[in-house]
Design a protein around this motif. Structure first.
Motif, PDB file in Angstrom:
ATOM      1  N   SER A  32      24.496 -32.246   6.671  1.00  0.00           N
ATOM      2  CA  SER A  32      24.216 -32.578   7.997  1.00  0.00           C
ATOM      3  C   SER A  32      23.146 -33.478   8.213  1.00  0.00           C
ATOM      4  O   SER A  32      22.765 -34.238   9.367  1.00  0.00           O
ATOM      5  CB  SER A  32      23.945 -31.155   9.063  1.00  0.00           C
ATOM      6  OG  SER A  32      22.763 -30.635   8.485  1.00  0.00           O
TER       7      SER A  32
ATOM      8  N   SER B 262      24.778 -32.827  14.240  1.00  0.00           N
ATOM      9  CA  SER B 262      24.180 -33.810  13.145  1.00  0.00           C
ATOM     10  C   SER B 262      25.145 -34.069  11.968  1.00  0.00           C
ATOM     11  O   SER B 262      25.248 -35.364  11.683  1.00  0.00           O
ATOM     12  CB  SER B 262      22.941 -33.205  12.738  1.00  0.00           C
ATOM     13  OG  SER B 262      22.399 -34.050  11.834  1.00  0.00           O
ATOM     14  N   TYR B 263      26.044 -33.106  11.792  1.00  0.00           N
ATOM     15  CA  TYR B 263      27.015 -33.160  10.406  1.00  0.00           C
ATOM     16  C   TYR B 263      28.014 -34.169  11.078  1.00  0.00           C
ATOM     17  O   TYR B 263      28.389 -35.283  10.166  1.00  0.00           O
ATOM     18  CB  TYR B 263      27.645 -31.723  10.113  1.00  0.00           C
ATOM     19  CG  TYR B 263      28.693 -31.876   9.256  1.00  0.00           C
ATOM     20  CD1 TYR B 263      28.490 -32.179   7.907  1.00  0.00           C
ATOM     21  CD2 TYR B 263      29.871 -31.780   9.691  1.00  0.00           C
ATOM     22  CE1 TYR B 263      29.597 -32.302   6.982  1.00  0.00           C
ATOM     23  CE2 TYR B 263      31.096 -31.811   8.764  1.00  0.00           C
ATOM     24  CZ  TYR B 263      30.990 -32.124   7.386  1.00  0.00           C
ATOM     25  OH  TYR B 263      31.975 -32.272   6.621  1.00  0.00           O
TER      26      TYR B 263
ATOM     27  N   ILE C  91      26.543 -21.657  11.956  1.00  0.00           N
ATOM     28  CA  ILE C  91      27.559 -22.688  11.881  1.00  0.00           C
ATOM     29  C   ILE C  91      28.604 -22.296  12.545  1.00  0.00           C
ATOM     30  O   ILE C  91      29.620 -23.224  13.174  1.00  0.00           O
ATOM     31  CB  ILE C  91      27.700 -22.954  10.524  1.00  0.00           C
ATOM     32  CG1 ILE C  91      26.399 -23.543   9.938  1.00  0.00           C
ATOM     33  CG2 ILE C  91      28.827 -23.939  10.390  1.00  0.00           C
ATOM     34  CD1 ILE C  91      25.696 -24.793  10.402  1.00  0.00           C
TER      35      ILE C  91
ATOM     36  N   PHE D  66      25.763 -27.521   6.505  1.00  0.00           N
ATOM     37  CA  PHE D  66      24.475 -27.624   6.676  1.00  0.00           C
ATOM     38  C   PHE D  66      23.980 -28.630   5.517  1.00  0.00           C
ATOM     39  O   PHE D  66      23.200 -29.450   5.883  1.00  0.00           O
ATOM     40  CB  PHE D  66      23.829 -26.155   6.542  1.00  0.00           C
ATOM     41  CG  PHE D  66      22.596 -26.351   6.166  1.00  0.00           C
ATOM     42  CD1 PHE D  66      21.802 -26.727   7.362  1.00  0.00           C
ATOM     43  CD2 PHE D  66      21.654 -25.854   4.929  1.00  0.00           C
ATOM     44  CE1 PHE D  66      20.148 -26.710   7.441  1.00  0.00           C
ATOM     45  CE2 PHE D  66      20.295 -25.940   5.175  1.00  0.00           C
ATOM     46  CZ  PHE D  66      19.418 -26.220   6.173  1.00  0.00           C
TER      47      PHE D  66
ATOM     48  N   TYR E 180      20.245 -32.538   9.156  1.00  0.00           N
ATOM     49  CA  TYR E 180      19.603 -31.906  10.587  1.00  0.00           C
ATOM     50  C   TYR E 180      18.042 -32.202  10.634  1.00  0.00           C
ATOM     51  O   TYR E 180      17.498 -31.573   9.628  1.00  0.00           O
ATOM     52  CB  TYR E 180      20.154 -30.333  10.987  1.00  0.00           C
ATOM     53  CG  TYR E 180      19.540 -29.867  11.914  1.00  0.00           C
ATOM     54  CD1 TYR E 180      19.732 -30.370  13.299  1.00  0.00           C
ATOM     55  CD2 TYR E 180      18.814 -28.922  11.834  1.00  0.00           C
ATOM     56  CE1 TYR E 180      19.131 -29.807  14.258  1.00  0.00           C
ATOM     57  CE2 TYR E 180      18.210 -28.225  12.844  1.00  0.00           C
ATOM     58  CZ  TYR E 180      18.457 -28.681  14.030  1.00  0.00           C
ATOM     59  OH  TYR E 180      17.577 -28.121  15.288  1.00  0.00           O
TER      60      TYR E 180
ATOM     61  N   GLN F  33      23.419 -27.917  17.093  1.00  0.00           N
ATOM     62  CA  GLN F  33      22.787 -28.983  16.713  1.00  0.00           C
ATOM     63  C   GLN F  33      23.165 -29.522  15.239  1.00  0.00           C
ATOM     64  O   GLN F  33      23.253 -30.669  15.211  1.00  0.00           O
ATOM     65  CB  GLN F  33      21.244 -28.854  17.066  1.00  0.00           C
ATOM     66  CG  GLN F  33      20.928 -28.361  18.409  1.00  0.00           C
ATOM     67  CD  GLN F  33      21.748 -29.235  19.544  1.00  0.00           C
ATOM     68  OE1 GLN F  33      22.043 -30.292  19.501  1.00  0.00           O
ATOM     69  NE2 GLN F  33      22.414 -28.145  20.438  1.00  0.00           N
ATOM     70  N   ILE F  34      23.338 -28.620  14.505  1.00  0.00           N
ATOM     71  CA  ILE F  34      23.661 -28.742  12.968  1.00  0.00           C
ATOM     72  C   ILE F  34      24.847 -29.216  13.053  1.00  0.00           C
ATOM     73  O   ILE F  34      25.032 -30.471  12.291  1.00  0.00           O
ATOM     74  CB  ILE F  34      23.247 -27.358  12.103  1.00  0.00           C
ATOM     75  CG1 ILE F  34      21.928 -27.031  11.969  1.00  0.00           C
ATOM     76  CG2 ILE F  34      23.838 -27.816  10.705  1.00  0.00           C
ATOM     77  CD1 ILE F  34      21.629 -25.507  11.552  1.00  0.00           C
TER      78      ILE F  34
ATOM     79  N   TRP G  81      13.571 -23.978  15.293  1.00  0.00           N
ATOM     80  CA  TRP G  81      14.034 -24.030  13.776  1.00  0.00           C
ATOM     81  C   TRP G  81      13.118 -23.690  12.892  1.00  0.00           C
ATOM     82  O   TRP G  81      13.334 -23.270  11.502  1.00  0.00           O
ATOM     83  CB  TRP G  81      14.232 -25.689  13.666  1.00  0.00           C
ATOM     84  CG  TRP G  81      14.902 -26.091  12.262  1.00  0.00           C
ATOM     85  CD1 TRP G  81      14.179 -26.954  11.645  1.00  0.00           C
ATOM     86  CD2 TRP G  81      15.855 -25.515  11.620  1.00  0.00           C
ATOM     87  NE1 TRP G  81      14.727 -26.948  10.352  1.00  0.00           N
ATOM     88  CE2 TRP G  81      15.896 -26.365  10.311  1.00  0.00           C
ATOM     89  CE3 TRP G  81      17.042 -24.838  11.932  1.00  0.00           C
ATOM     90  CZ2 TRP G  81      16.955 -25.799   9.418  1.00  0.00           C
ATOM     91  CZ3 TRP G  81      18.101 -24.451  10.760  1.00  0.00           C
ATOM     92  CH2 TRP G  81      17.956 -25.146   9.507  1.00  0.00           C
TER      93      TRP G  81
END
Length: 319
Positions: A313, A289-290, A197, A310, A315, A285-286, A237
């Protein structure tokens, strides 16, 4: 029904692009005031009797603990002169980089009204690629000998994953990274998720302040490396989750997936085909998305704890 859904998606994408364009037009109107001070050229052209004047103009470039005789010797040092000559040849015209720095500063001013433009000083630094730029509130130092192009003879003994980012196009990217590090807060960086993060914040910051750069340039990948990361995002992931890496505090995980390296270390047959720093990529990407799923400002996100980002998010890697 599928046609309606597709139409809604296309319409949303269209208005998003229009909003982004309007924002960039607004940011482009922000005034900036700064100069590029070529200390590298001034030192290259200086004679021993000029040292006193150089020290007056650039006192921060000369340590009080180093005698003048050392600096005078550097003026005639063969290696130093070659570094200065190569920097001068490569950066005879600095207009492209200055324009990109101007755009970076416009974005920094937009997102932080207290930002003021620093003095920008160019120099050579014995190809110390771990110290390519130094950023303070009032001064920015750019070591030009770290941006001569990946095939330059000075870099002959460096690994490919290092040299691919020793390009002029990376100057503004490295500056954006340095400014991100000054603004990011996390109370801890203990787990693998914390590290992901942290670097995800850094890369999202680049999304906002240097949107004119490609994603590959922002993360320092080749086009092919970024395509690999995009294509295998779901598999990467899954590997992290199934091997219970996220909340693991094992210090080997950042070394395997966060730190600069020729490839990421899954201990699988395909490792040599992977780019390094895939943990940074997933963190990016996380955070994206958040930001997509929560109404928070850039500055608020930079101060938010990793676990909160996280958890909120939502995600889901693309498949």
């Amino acid at each position: 029904m599928r046609k309606i859904t597709l139409f809604v998606f296309v319409l949303a994408a269209f208005f998003s692009c229009k909003n982004d364009e309007a924002l960039e037009n607004e940011i482009a109107k922000i005034d900036t005031h700064f100069n590029i001070e070529r200390f590298d050229r001034a030192f290259a052209e200086a004679k021993p009797e000029d040292l006193g004047q150089l020290k007056k103009v650039y006192p921060f470039m000369f340590s009080n603990h180093v005698p003048d005789s050392i600096f005078i010797a550097q003026m005639s040092d063969t290696l130093q002169n070659e570094l200065l000559d190569e920097a001068s040849k490569k950066f005879k015209d600095f207009s492209t980089i200055k324009n990109e720095i101007n755009r970076l500063f416009q974005h920094l001013k937009y997102y932080n009204v207290s930002f003021t433009e620093p003095r920008i000083i160019t120099l050579t630094n014995n190809v110390s690629y771990r110290d390519k730029v130094i950023v303070t509130d009032t001064i920015v130092l750019i070591s030009l000998d770290n941006y001569l192009g990946q095939d330059h003879k000075f870099y002959g003994n460096f690994p490919k994953y290092i040299t691919q980012n020793l390009e002029p196009s990376q100057v503004v990217v490295d500056l954006a990274k340095a400014y991100a590090e000054k603004q990011i807060f996390q109370s801890q960086r203990k787990t693998f998720l914390d590290e992901m993060i942290f670097f995800g914040k850094q890369l999202y910051f680049k999304d906002k302040v240097i949107p004119f750069k490609t994603d590959a340039e922002k993360i320092g990948y080749s086009k092919e490396q970024l395509e690999f990361a995009n294509f295998y995002e779901d598999m990467i992931w899954t590997e992290f989750v199934e091997n219970e890496m996220l909340y693991n505090t094992d210090s080997s995980l950042p070394a395997r997936f966060i730190a600069d390296a020729p490839f990421s270390k899954f201990f699988l047959a395909l490792d040599n085909e992977t780019p390094g720093r895939l943990g940074q990529y997933i963190g990016w990407q996380i955070v994206r998305s958040y930001m997509k799923n929560n109404k928070v400002s850039l500055n608020e996100m930079l101060q938010t704890e990793a676990i909160d980002i996280f958890n909120k998010s939502n995600y889901k890697p693309s498949k």
